[in-house]
Write a protein that holds these residues in place. Structure first.
Motif, PDB file in Angstrom:
ATOM      1  N   UNK A 132       0.854  -1.179   0.000  1.00  0.00           N
ATOM      2  CA  UNK A 132       0.000   0.000   0.000  1.00  0.00           C
ATOM      3  C   UNK A 132       0.891   1.231   0.000  1.00  0.00           C
ATOM      4  N   UNK A 133       0.355   2.345  -0.453  1.00  0.00           N
ATOM      5  CA  UNK A 133       1.106   3.592  -0.391  1.00  0.00           C
ATOM      6  C   UNK A 133       1.207   4.038   1.060  1.00  0.00           C
ATOM      7  N   UNK A 134       2.317   4.668   1.439  1.00  0.00           N
ATOM      8  CA  UNK A 134       2.417   5.179   2.817  1.00  0.00           C
ATOM      9  C   UNK A 134       1.411   6.308   3.036  1.00  0.00           C
ATOM     10  N   UNK A 135       0.936   6.436   4.271  1.00  0.00           N
ATOM     11  CA  UNK A 135      -0.050   7.457   4.613  1.00  0.00           C
ATOM     12  C   UNK A 135       0.554   8.362   5.675  1.00  0.00           C
ATOM     13  N   UNK A 136       0.411   9.649   5.489  1.00  0.00           N
ATOM     14  CA  UNK A 136       0.923  10.642   6.428  1.00  0.00           C
ATOM     15  C   UNK A 136       0.229  10.493   7.785  1.00  0.00           C
ATOM     16  N   UNK A 137       0.999  10.638   8.858  1.00  0.00           N
ATOM     17  CA  UNK A 137       0.420  10.569  10.202  1.00  0.00           C
ATOM     18  C   UNK A 137      -0.596  11.679  10.424  1.00  0.00           C
ATOM     19  N   UNK A 138      -0.422  12.811   9.741  1.00  0.00           N
ATOM     20  CA  UNK A 138      -1.355  13.935   9.876  1.00  0.00           C
ATOM     21  C   UNK A 138      -2.743  13.581   9.347  1.00  0.00           C
ATOM     22  N   UNK A 139      -2.837  12.602   8.459  1.00  0.00           N
ATOM     23  CA  UNK A 139      -4.128  12.143   7.943  1.00  0.00           C
ATOM     24  C   UNK A 139      -4.564  10.876   8.668  1.00  0.00           C
TER      25      UNK A 139
END
Length: 187
Positions: A132-139
């Motif tokens: 999976x693509x990495x997801x920002x912690x802010x989201x």
């Protein structure tokens, strides 16, 4: 029981149901690490094989290196593709064997297994790993928080429909708003 006591009891029950329904998939879902133990020469160290990776780095497959194991190989192939398993030599790092699976595109899947001096790990079916693509912690953090709170209020709305019908509509609207924000906007 007073109305306030009943409300607290229903919130406590909703919390228990929400936590149970959140923990169960985490422990049994398709991205939860495959667990087992290596049975070799009287010892049986435990391992965890990864089943989820990100598209920004190679997935690390790590298993213990019990005494008497002189070599380890990682065998992998793309899931659903008619190709042979490709062997990759694993490297010993202190007390463990480490192998790297190549990066795949988002939603790409590979299947893999290990051989430790001829011992297949895991026995039976290979492990499937999904990228999976990495997801920002802010989201990610607000998404998870809003979804958990929406689950809590949603369970409470269901309990209200059974035991406090006058509160069910308002709780249902709050649940709908939370699921819209957490699932559609942040998800």
């Amino acid at each position: 029981m007073t109305a306030r006591g009943r409300s607290w009891t229903l919130w406590g029950l909703a919390l228990a149901v929400m936590l149970g329904s959140a923990v169960y998939p985490r422990l049994t879902g398709p991205t939860h690490p495959k667990r087992g133990s290596l049975v070799h020469v009287g010892s049986s160290p435990r391992y965890r094989l990864v089943r989820s990776g990100t598209t920004d780095s190679a997935a690390r497959v790590v298993v213990p290196a019990p005494a008497g194991i002189d070599g380890a190989t990682l065998h992998w192939k793309r899931l659903g593709v008619d190709e042979p398993f490709a062997p990759v030599a694993m490297v010993r790092e202190e007390d463990r064997w480490v192998g790297l699976l190549p990066v795949q595109p988002p939603a790409g899947k590979v299947e893999y297994y290990l051989t430790l001096d001829g011992l297949r790990v895991p026995e039976g079916e290979p492990v499937v790993l999904r990228y999976k693509d990495p997801v920002s912690a802010a989201v990610l953090i607000p998404h998870v928080l809003v979804m958990f709170l929406s689950m809590l209020v949603g369970v409470r709305a269901g309990l209200a429909a059974l035991f406090e019908p006058a509160r069910a509509r308002r709780l249902s609207l709050v649940t709908w708003g939370g699921l819209t924000l957490g699932g559609l906007v942040l998800g």
